[in-house]
Design a protein around this motif. Structure first.
Motif, PDB file in Angstrom:
ATOM      1  N   ARG A  87       0.811  -1.215   0.000  1.00  0.00           N
ATOM      2  CA  ARG A  87       0.000   0.000   0.000  1.00  0.00           C
ATOM      3  C   ARG A  87       0.846   1.268   0.000  1.00  0.00           C
ATOM      4  O   ARG A  87       0.658   2.156  -0.847  1.00  0.00           O
ATOM      5  CB  ARG A  87      -0.937   0.022   1.215  1.00  0.00           C
ATOM      6  N   VAL A  88       1.768   1.380   0.928  1.00  0.00           N
ATOM      7  CA  VAL A  88       2.594   2.596   1.018  1.00  0.00           C
ATOM      8  C   VAL A  88       3.513   2.744  -0.190  1.00  0.00           C
ATOM      9  O   VAL A  88       3.570   3.827  -0.801  1.00  0.00           O
ATOM     10  CB  VAL A  88       3.385   2.604   2.341  1.00  0.00           C
ATOM     11  N   PRO A  89       4.246   1.704  -0.600  1.00  0.00           N
ATOM     12  CA  PRO A  89       5.083   1.853  -1.804  1.00  0.00           C
ATOM     13  C   PRO A  89       4.301   2.260  -3.044  1.00  0.00           C
ATOM     14  O   PRO A  89       4.827   2.986  -3.910  1.00  0.00           O
ATOM     15  CB  PRO A  89       5.705   0.461  -1.970  1.00  0.00           C
ATOM     16  N   LEU A  90       3.051   1.800  -3.139  1.00  0.00           N
ATOM     17  CA  LEU A  90       2.241   2.149  -4.312  1.00  0.00           C
ATOM     18  C   LEU A  90       1.505   3.471  -4.144  1.00  0.00           C
ATOM     19  O   LEU A  90       0.830   3.932  -5.070  1.00  0.00           O
ATOM     20  CB  LEU A  90       1.215   1.039  -4.577  1.00  0.00           C
ATOM     21  N   GLY A  91       1.605   4.083  -2.971  1.00  0.00           N
ATOM     22  CA  GLY A  91       1.004   5.395  -2.742  1.00  0.00           C
ATOM     23  C   GLY A  91      -0.506   5.400  -2.698  1.00  0.00           C
ATOM     24  O   GLY A  91      -1.145   6.336  -3.206  1.00  0.00           O
ATOM     25  N   LEU A  92      -1.112   4.387  -2.080  1.00  0.00           N
ATOM     26  CA  LEU A  92      -2.569   4.284  -2.043  1.00  0.00           C
ATOM     27  C   LEU A  92      -3.106   4.791  -0.704  1.00  0.00           C
ATOM     28  O   LEU A  92      -2.642   4.371   0.364  1.00  0.00           O
ATOM     29  CB  LEU A  92      -3.001   2.829  -2.235  1.00  0.00           C
ATOM     30  N   ASP A  93      -4.102   5.698  -0.755  1.00  0.00           N
ATOM     31  CA  ASP A  93      -4.765   6.108   0.477  1.00  0.00           C
ATOM     32  C   ASP A  93      -5.727   5.001   0.898  1.00  0.00           C
ATOM     33  O   ASP A  93      -5.971   4.059   0.138  1.00  0.00           O
ATOM     34  CB  ASP A  93      -5.497   7.436   0.283  1.00  0.00           C
ATOM     35  N   PRO A  94      -6.280   5.060   2.120  1.00  0.00           N
ATOM     36  CA  PRO A  94      -7.126   3.962   2.605  1.00  0.00           C
ATOM     37  C   PRO A  94      -8.293   3.616   1.683  1.00  0.00           C
ATOM     38  O   PRO A  94      -8.561   2.436   1.438  1.00  0.00           O
ATOM     39  CB  PRO A  94      -7.611   4.482   3.961  1.00  0.00           C
ATOM     40  N   ARG A  95      -9.003   4.626   1.167  1.00  0.00           N
ATOM     41  CA  ARG A  95     -10.160   4.330   0.314  1.00  0.00           C
ATOM     42  C   ARG A  95      -9.728   3.647  -0.982  1.00  0.00           C
ATOM     43  O   ARG A  95     -10.350   2.673  -1.424  1.00  0.00           O
ATOM     44  CB  ARG A  95     -10.922   5.614   0.001  1.00  0.00           C
ATOM     45  N   THR A  96      -8.657   4.152  -1.597  1.00  0.00           N
ATOM     46  CA  THR A  96      -8.172   3.558  -2.842  1.00  0.00           C
ATOM     47  C   THR A  96      -7.645   2.148  -2.601  1.00  0.00           C
ATOM     48  O   THR A  96      -7.860   1.235  -3.410  1.00  0.00           O
ATOM     49  CB  THR A  96      -7.075   4.426  -3.463  1.00  0.00           C
ATOM     50  N   PHE A  97      -6.956   1.957  -1.469  1.00  0.00           N
ATOM     51  CA  PHE A  97      -6.462   0.629  -1.131  1.00  0.00           C
ATOM     52  C   PHE A  97      -7.632  -0.339  -0.943  1.00  0.00           C
ATOM     53  O   PHE A  97      -7.585  -1.486  -1.403  1.00  0.00           O
ATOM     54  CB  PHE A  97      -5.620   0.671   0.136  1.00  0.00           C
ATOM     55  N   GLY A  98      -8.692   0.123  -0.254  1.00  0.00           N
ATOM     56  CA  GLY A  98      -9.860  -0.724  -0.060  1.00  0.00           C
ATOM     57  C   GLY A  98     -10.497  -1.123  -1.379  1.00  0.00           C
ATOM     58  O   GLY A  98     -10.877  -2.282  -1.572  1.00  0.00           O
ATOM     59  N   ALA A  99     -10.596  -0.164  -2.298  1.00  0.00           N
ATOM     60  CA  ALA A  99     -11.163  -0.466  -3.615  1.00  0.00           C
ATOM     61  C   ALA A  99     -10.287  -1.464  -4.368  1.00  0.00           C
ATOM     62  O   ALA A  99     -10.804  -2.373  -5.046  1.00  0.00           O
ATOM     63  CB  ALA A  99     -11.319   0.820  -4.418  1.00  0.00           C
ATOM     64  N   TRP A 100      -8.976  -1.318  -4.244  1.00  0.00           N
ATOM     65  CA  TRP A 100      -8.050  -2.250  -4.906  1.00  0.00           C
ATOM     66  C   TRP A 100      -8.217  -3.662  -4.340  1.00  0.00           C
ATOM     67  O   TRP A 100      -8.287  -4.638  -5.091  1.00  0.00           O
ATOM     68  CB  TRP A 100      -6.610  -1.760  -4.726  1.00  0.00           C
ATOM     69  N   ALA A 101      -8.287  -3.757  -3.018  1.00  0.00           N
ATOM     70  CA  ALA A 101      -8.480  -5.064  -2.396  1.00  0.00           C
ATOM     71  C   ALA A 101      -9.808  -5.685  -2.831  1.00  0.00           C
ATOM     72  O   ALA A 101      -9.874  -6.875  -3.181  1.00  0.00           O
ATOM     73  CB  ALA A 101      -8.433  -4.933  -0.873  1.00  0.00           C
ATOM     74  N   GLY A 102     -10.871  -4.894  -2.833  1.00  0.00           N
ATOM     75  CA  GLY A 102     -12.176  -5.411  -3.229  1.00  0.00           C
ATOM     76  C   GLY A 102     -12.233  -5.836  -4.682  1.00  0.00           C
ATOM     77  O   GLY A 102     -12.963  -6.760  -5.035  1.00  0.00           O
ATOM     78  N   ALA A 103     -11.438  -5.184  -5.520  1.00  0.00           N
ATOM     79  CA  ALA A 103     -11.460  -5.477  -6.956  1.00  0.00           C
ATOM     80  C   ALA A 103     -10.516  -6.608  -7.349  1.00  0.00           C
ATOM     81  O   ALA A 103     -10.600  -7.104  -8.483  1.00  0.00           O
ATOM     82  CB  ALA A 103     -11.094  -4.225  -7.755  1.00  0.00           C
ATOM     83  N   SER A 104      -9.637  -7.035  -6.436  1.00  0.00           N
ATOM     84  CA  SER A 104      -8.616  -8.006  -6.840  1.00  0.00           C
ATOM     85  C   SER A 104      -8.551  -9.267  -5.993  1.00  0.00           C
ATOM     86  O   SER A 104      -8.158 -10.324  -6.496  1.00  0.00           O
ATOM     87  CB  SER A 104      -7.232  -7.342  -6.814  1.00  0.00           C
ATOM     88  N   VAL A 105      -8.920  -9.196  -4.715  1.00  0.00           N
ATOM     89  CA  VAL A 105      -8.813 -10.372  -3.846  1.00  0.00           C
ATOM     90  C   VAL A 105     -10.003 -11.289  -4.093  1.00  0.00           C
ATOM     91  O   VAL A 105     -11.124 -10.835  -4.337  1.00  0.00           O
ATOM     92  CB  VAL A 105      -8.730  -9.941  -2.369  1.00  0.00           C
ATOM     93  N   HIS A 106      -9.786 -12.601  -3.993  1.00  0.00           N
ATOM     94  CA  HIS A 106     -10.773 -13.564  -4.461  1.00  0.00           C
ATOM     95  C   HIS A 106     -11.992 -13.711  -3.557  1.00  0.00           C
ATOM     96  O   HIS A 106     -13.123 -13.473  -3.984  1.00  0.00           O
ATOM     97  CB  HIS A 106     -10.101 -14.928  -4.647  1.00  0.00           C
ATOM     98  N   GLU A 107     -11.799 -14.139  -2.316  1.00  0.00           N
ATOM     99  CA  GLU A 107     -12.913 -14.430  -1.410  1.00  0.00           C
ATOM    100  C   GLU A 107     -13.372 -13.185  -0.654  1.00  0.00           C
ATOM    101  O   GLU A 107     -12.572 -12.298  -0.360  1.00  0.00           O
ATOM    102  CB  GLU A 107     -12.490 -15.489  -0.378  1.00  0.00           C
ATOM    103  N   VAL A 108     -14.663 -13.141  -0.312  1.00  0.00           N
ATOM    104  CA  VAL A 108     -15.188 -12.037   0.488  1.00  0.00           C
ATOM    105  C   VAL A 108     -14.466 -11.973   1.835  1.00  0.00           C
ATOM    106  O   VAL A 108     -14.055 -10.901   2.293  1.00  0.00           O
ATOM    107  CB  VAL A 108     -16.708 -12.177   0.707  1.00  0.00           C
ATOM    108  N   SER A 109     -14.280 -13.125   2.471  1.00  0.00           N
ATOM    109  CA  SER A 109     -13.601 -13.146   3.765  1.00  0.00           C
ATOM    110  C   SER A 109     -12.159 -12.694   3.641  1.00  0.00           C
ATOM    111  O   SER A 109     -11.617 -12.025   4.534  1.00  0.00           O
ATOM    112  CB  SER A 109     -13.655 -14.555   4.364  1.00  0.00           C
ATOM    113  N   GLN A 110     -11.525 -13.029   2.531  1.00  0.00           N
ATOM    114  CA  GLN A 110     -10.143 -12.591   2.306  1.00  0.00           C
ATOM    115  C   GLN A 110     -10.077 -11.085   2.081  1.00  0.00           C
ATOM    116  O   GLN A 110      -9.127 -10.423   2.522  1.00  0.00           O
ATOM    117  CB  GLN A 110      -9.555 -13.339   1.109  1.00  0.00           C
ATOM    118  N   VAL A 111     -11.071 -10.540   1.407  1.00  0.00           N
ATOM    119  CA  VAL A 111     -11.140  -9.090   1.208  1.00  0.00           C
ATOM    120  C   VAL A 111     -11.263  -8.383   2.551  1.00  0.00           C
ATOM    121  O   VAL A 111     -10.568  -7.393   2.818  1.00  0.00           O
ATOM    122  CB  VAL A 111     -12.321  -8.716   0.289  1.00  0.00           C
ATOM    123  N   VAL A 112     -12.139  -8.885   3.396  1.00  0.00           N
ATOM    124  CA  VAL A 112     -12.326  -8.278   4.714  1.00  0.00           C
ATOM    125  C   VAL A 112     -11.035  -8.344   5.519  1.00  0.00           C
ATOM    126  O   VAL A 112     -10.615  -7.356   6.148  1.00  0.00           O
ATOM    127  CB  VAL A 112     -13.469  -8.990   5.475  1.00  0.00           C
TER     128      VAL A 112
END
Length: 349
Positions: free
Chosen positions: A192-217
């Protein structure tokens, strides 16, 4: 005359009585397997509480695989475990629709919503293309593509009910999304920090790329302020499971018309219609939060039962034939959706 009346009475009785015996004859063979499945779900829930990183669905299929390869699965339980893997799964997918409201999706905004759709479709098609180039069997590549693009194990199991892939292919796909999703829980927060993502953008990235709902959480929970965006984006991907299944159903139906007398699959599976109906119900806003929470728990149990049932059909020895190619495809698909999702959220947000 009396003999004829008695004969007639017996005939009438024989037409009236069989209903209960017929139901019993159908249910009885399922009971041993369903009892074993319930035990597997209980153990999976306990495992999740002891080791939160292992989701209930992941634990359930691992326990099913362990049972199958430890010799626990006997012929007497197969009817029940197969029922869980197919029919219980469909009920779980239907109830999954209650976790998503149309207003949540629209709240993402057109750019982000478009990014989610593009990333999901591109990952699905890209994984299918890579699978063909890498020599992965078509059915196996289809399941891996579905799990990576949409929502992991539940999506793979749902696609299997449309595509009728081998149980080994199902287990391979679920195993791969489990491995990759678990690695994402550790790796994405570090990036997250190396890629320069703020919390909201990081959350969107996780939601758009991680497979399981539980893994996203689990991934988004490590960054304060990221969880809300992650969950909404992820559930939007889950909603795309319905049109994806419908599209595959249409393709198989068209292909089936070339075979004389072949039974063509429905254009839209009934459980997909049920899923969309539950989304519509949730979107009305009439359901209180308490029942929704209870239904979410029940849905997790149903899906866990389906995962356990699928796991019991897996024999590890048979996975070695295409294991390396499938493993390479799984990681390639994970990398693909990670890169596409990162680019998508940067453009949209």
């Amino acid at each position: 005359m009396i003999t004829e009346q008695r004969t007639t009475s017996r005939a009438i009785g024989s037409r009236r009585l069989p209903l209960a015996p017929r139901i019993g004859s159908r249910v009885a063979p399922l009971l041993p397997g369903l009892a074993l499945t319930v035990a597997g779900v209980v153990l999976a829930v306990l495992l999740n509480r002891i080791v939160p990183a292992v989701g209930t669905l992941t634990g359930a299929i691992l326990l099913g695989v362990a049972a199958a390869n430890a010799g626990v699965i006997r012929p007497a339980v197969l009817a029940g475990t197969r029922f869980a893997a197919k029919q219980v799964l469909r009920a779980g997918v239907v109830l999954l629709g209650l976790q998503l409201a149309v207003s949540d999706v629209l709240g993402l905004g057109a750019p982000m919503l478009g990014a989610v759709v593009v990333v999901t479709v591109a990952t699905f098609l890209g994984t299918r293309w890579l699978g063909a180039r890498m020599g992965v069997p078509s059915g196996q590549a289809l399941l891996i593509a579905t799990g990576s693009a949409v929502c992991g194990a539940a999506a793979i199991a749902a696609m299997n009910s449309v595509s009728d892939s081998d149980e080994e292919d199902v287990a391979t796909g679920i195993g791969l999304v489990t491995i990759c999703g678990t690695l994402a829980i550790v790796l994405l927060p570090l990036l997250r920090v190396p890629l320069g993502l703020d919390p909201r953008t990081f959350g969107a990235w996780a939601g758009a790329s991680v497979h399981e709902v539980s893994q996203v959480v689990a991934t988004a929970a490590t960054v304060p302020g990221a969880l809300s965006a992650a969950v909404v984006v992820k559930l939007t991907r889950v909603a795309l499971l319905a049109p994806l299944l419908a599209g595959v159903g249409v393709a198989r139906r068209r292909a089936g018309t070339a075979v004389a007398g072949a039974r063509r699959p429905p254009i839209v599976p009934l459980f997909v219609v049920g899923f969309l109906a539950m989304v519509a119900v949730r979107s009305t806003g009439l359901l209180p939060s308490a029942p929704l929470d209870a239904i979410k728990t029940i849905d997790t149990w149903l899906l866990a039962a389906a995962m356990f049932g699928l796991g019991t059909g897996v024999h590890l020895g048979s996975l070695r034939r295409t294991g390396l190619r499938a493993l390479a495809l799984g990681f390639a698909s994970w990398l693909l959706i990670g890169v596409l999702a990162y680019a998508g959220v940067l453009i949209a947000l």
